[in-house]
Design a protein around this motif. Structure first.
Motif, PDB file in Angstrom:
ATOM      1  N   UNK A 284      28.946  13.059  43.921  1.00 28.01           N
ATOM      2  CA  UNK A 284      28.191  11.999  44.700  1.00 28.01           C
ATOM      3  C   UNK A 284      26.866  11.698  44.279  1.00 28.01           C
ATOM      4  N   UNK A 285      26.351  11.857  43.019  1.00 29.19           N
ATOM      5  CA  UNK A 285      25.154  11.551  42.642  1.00 29.19           C
ATOM      6  C   UNK A 285      24.570  10.195  42.899  1.00 29.19           C
ATOM      7  N   UNK A 286      25.355   9.403  42.839  1.00 30.41           N
ATOM      8  CA  UNK A 286      25.266   7.869  43.321  1.00 30.41           C
ATOM      9  C   UNK A 286      25.206   7.454  44.800  1.00 30.41           C
ATOM     10  N   UNK A 287      25.451   8.425  45.748  1.00 25.39           N
ATOM     11  CA  UNK A 287      25.616   8.245  47.013  1.00 25.39           C
ATOM     12  C   UNK A 287      24.350   8.522  47.690  1.00 25.39           C
ATOM     13  N   UNK A 288      24.183   8.019  48.963  1.00 28.35           N
ATOM     14  CA  UNK A 288      22.891   8.496  49.742  1.00 28.35           C
ATOM     15  C   UNK A 288      23.119   9.846  49.990  1.00 28.35           C
ATOM     16  N   UNK A 289      24.204  10.493  50.194  1.00 29.64           N
ATOM     17  CA  UNK A 289      24.304  12.063  50.572  1.00 29.64           C
ATOM     18  C   UNK A 289      24.984  12.648  49.113  1.00 29.64           C
ATOM     19  N   UNK A 290      24.066  13.163  48.606  1.00 31.31           N
ATOM     20  CA  UNK A 290      24.669  14.154  47.545  1.00 31.31           C
ATOM     21  C   UNK A 290      25.154  15.757  47.999  1.00 31.31           C
ATOM     22  N   UNK A 291      26.668  15.928  47.333  1.00 33.85           N
ATOM     23  CA  UNK A 291      27.146  17.142  47.910  1.00 33.85           C
ATOM     24  C   UNK A 291      26.986  18.031  46.573  1.00 33.85           C
ATOM     25  N   UNK A 292      26.789  19.485  47.071  1.00 34.96           N
ATOM     26  CA  UNK A 292      26.698  20.572  45.898  1.00 34.96           C
ATOM     27  C   UNK A 292      27.268  21.662  46.551  1.00 34.96           C
ATOM     28  N   UNK A 293      27.765  22.274  45.513  1.00 36.66           N
ATOM     29  CA  UNK A 293      28.668  23.483  46.139  1.00 36.66           C
ATOM     30  C   UNK A 293      28.184  24.575  44.857  1.00 36.66           C
ATOM     31  N   UNK A 294      27.740  25.682  45.196  1.00 42.42           N
ATOM     32  CA  UNK A 294      27.623  26.890  44.069  1.00 42.42           C
ATOM     33  C   UNK A 294      27.720  28.076  44.681  1.00 42.42           C
ATOM     34  N   UNK A 295      27.855  28.945  43.870  1.00 45.13           N
ATOM     35  CA  UNK A 295      28.201  30.533  44.113  1.00 45.13           C
ATOM     36  C   UNK A 295      26.934  31.151  44.200  1.00 45.13           C
ATOM     37  N   UNK A 296      26.625  31.937  45.143  1.00 38.07           N
ATOM     38  CA  UNK A 296      25.230  32.733  45.015  1.00 38.07           C
ATOM     39  C   UNK A 296      25.821  34.361  45.207  1.00 38.07           C
ATOM     40  N   UNK A 297      24.483  35.166  44.753  1.00 40.35           N
ATOM     41  CA  UNK A 297      24.522  36.366  44.844  1.00 40.35           C
ATOM     42  C   UNK A 297      23.178  36.692  45.338  1.00 40.35           C
ATOM     43  N   UNK A 298      22.898  37.487  46.271  1.00 43.57           N
ATOM     44  CA  UNK A 298      21.593  37.830  46.774  1.00 43.57           C
ATOM     45  C   UNK A 298      21.435  39.222  46.956  1.00 43.57           C
ATOM     46  N   UNK A 299      20.416  39.910  46.211  1.00 36.03           N
ATOM     47  CA  UNK A 299      20.139  41.252  46.309  1.00 36.03           C
ATOM     48  C   UNK A 299      18.991  41.449  47.126  1.00 36.03           C
ATOM     49  N   UNK A 300      19.216  42.472  48.101  1.00 38.95           N
ATOM     50  CA  UNK A 300      18.095  42.614  48.935  1.00 38.95           C
ATOM     51  C   UNK A 300      17.900  43.952  48.902  1.00 38.95           C
ATOM     52  N   UNK A 301      16.427  44.446  48.803  1.00 41.69           N
ATOM     53  CA  UNK A 301      16.062  45.881  49.124  1.00 41.69           C
ATOM     54  C   UNK A 301      15.151  46.155  49.989  1.00 41.69           C
ATOM     55  N   UNK A 302      15.193  47.252  50.726  1.00 45.37           N
ATOM     56  CA  UNK A 302      14.416  47.606  51.836  1.00 45.37           C
ATOM     57  C   UNK A 302      14.819  48.885  52.209  1.00 45.37           C
ATOM     58  N   UNK A 303      13.699  49.564  52.358  1.00 43.39           N
ATOM     59  CA  UNK A 303      13.587  51.131  52.671  1.00 43.39           C
ATOM     60  C   UNK A 303      14.558  52.097  51.716  1.00 43.39           C
ATOM     61  N   UNK A 304      14.708  51.528  50.366  1.00 44.85           N
ATOM     62  CA  UNK A 304      15.248  52.328  49.551  1.00 44.85           C
ATOM     63  C   UNK A 304      16.768  52.162  49.631  1.00 44.85           C
ATOM     64  N   UNK A 305      17.280  50.959  50.382  1.00 42.67           N
ATOM     65  CA  UNK A 305      18.615  50.789  50.368  1.00 42.67           C
ATOM     66  C   UNK A 305      18.773  49.353  49.790  1.00 42.67           C
ATOM     67  N   UNK A 306      19.961  49.168  48.666  1.00 41.64           N
ATOM     68  CA  UNK A 306      19.959  47.926  48.398  1.00 41.64           C
ATOM     69  C   UNK A 306      21.703  47.321  48.895  1.00 41.64           C
ATOM     70  N   UNK A 307      21.219  46.155  49.423  1.00 39.45           N
ATOM     71  CA  UNK A 307      22.173  45.221  49.935  1.00 39.45           C
ATOM     72  C   UNK A 307      22.655  44.044  48.961  1.00 39.45           C
ATOM     73  N   UNK A 308      23.844  43.746  48.651  1.00 39.94           N
ATOM     74  CA  UNK A 308      24.237  42.579  47.885  1.00 39.94           C
ATOM     75  C   UNK A 308      25.036  41.586  48.641  1.00 39.94           C
ATOM     76  N   UNK A 309      24.610  40.381  48.966  1.00 37.46           N
ATOM     77  CA  UNK A 309      25.353  39.355  49.697  1.00 37.46           C
ATOM     78  C   UNK A 309      26.155  38.434  48.734  1.00 37.46           C
ATOM     79  N   UNK A 310      27.382  38.053  48.829  1.00 32.83           N
ATOM     80  CA  UNK A 310      27.974  37.178  47.996  1.00 32.83           C
ATOM     81  C   UNK A 310      28.551  35.896  48.333  1.00 32.83           C
ATOM     82  N   UNK A 311      28.916  34.880  48.000  1.00 37.55           N
ATOM     83  CA  UNK A 311      29.634  33.713  48.770  1.00 37.55           C
ATOM     84  C   UNK A 311      29.266  32.395  47.916  1.00 37.55           C
ATOM     85  N   UNK A 312      29.509  31.571  48.861  1.00 39.29           N
ATOM     86  CA  UNK A 312      29.430  29.970  48.379  1.00 39.29           C
ATOM     87  C   UNK A 312      28.342  29.284  49.204  1.00 39.29           C
ATOM     88  N   UNK A 313      27.466  28.534  48.635  1.00 33.51           N
ATOM     89  CA  UNK A 313      26.534  27.691  49.246  1.00 33.51           C
ATOM     90  C   UNK A 313      27.233  26.083  49.352  1.00 33.51           C
TER      91      UNK A 313
END
Length: 162
Positions: free
Chosen positions: A98-127
């Protein structure tokens, strides 16, 4: 920039900028990316199309609630995120419609790596985004985060912005 001149690359650049803002913990700036009627939501695991009136969401925030969340997470009193986690947000398989529309829709995969206190968490999904033009730049009308996880381990909570 007008709706008719928006390019896919400009959308991709906007998403990468959002990722950078989140990784740098510029949360007030991130909240400001949303429209006044913007929504940020994280539905429960396994129920991506859940109705927030019937299910408990990890987040279902209005623009003002996003601002409050950002301010709270930046305080030392937010023990779960002080000191702040180190994160890397990776966005890929970005599909723009919908690039020509007033509201553009976007879908993407994501991976988020988080480290804290020597622990690594990984979150995966879609935005899933709905973007609009505001004052010559993009603004987020809605952002839905669908986690592709069996459970939230080991901590059972989400304490950062996905």
């Amino acid at each position: 920039m007008t709706v008719s001149t928006v390019t896919r690359q400009e959308i991709v650049d906007f998403l990468y900028t959002e990722a950078k803002i989140l990784d740098e913990w510029r949360l007030k700036e991130w909240a400001a990316l949303f429209t006044d009627d913007g929504i940020y939501e994280i539905p429960p695991l396994g129920v991506p199309d859940a109705d927030p009136k019937e299910y408990l969401f990890f987040a279902h925030d209005t623009r003002s609630r996003l601002q409050e969340r950002a301010e709270r997470l930046l305080k030392k009193e937010a023990h779960v995120e002080y000191p702040h986690s180190t994160t890397i947000h990776n966005y890929n398989n970005i599909l723009v419609s919908d690039l020509e529309s007033d509201v553009i829709t976007v879908e993407c995969n994501f991976t988020i790596h988080r480290t804290k206190r020597e622990v690594l968490d990984t979150f995966i999904g879609k935005h899933f985004y709905e973007l609009v033009l505001r004052d010559g730049t993009f603004a987020i009308k809605s952002k839905k985060v669908v986690l592709h996880l069996d459970s939230l381990r080991p901590h059972g909570k989400i304490s950062l912005i996905l």
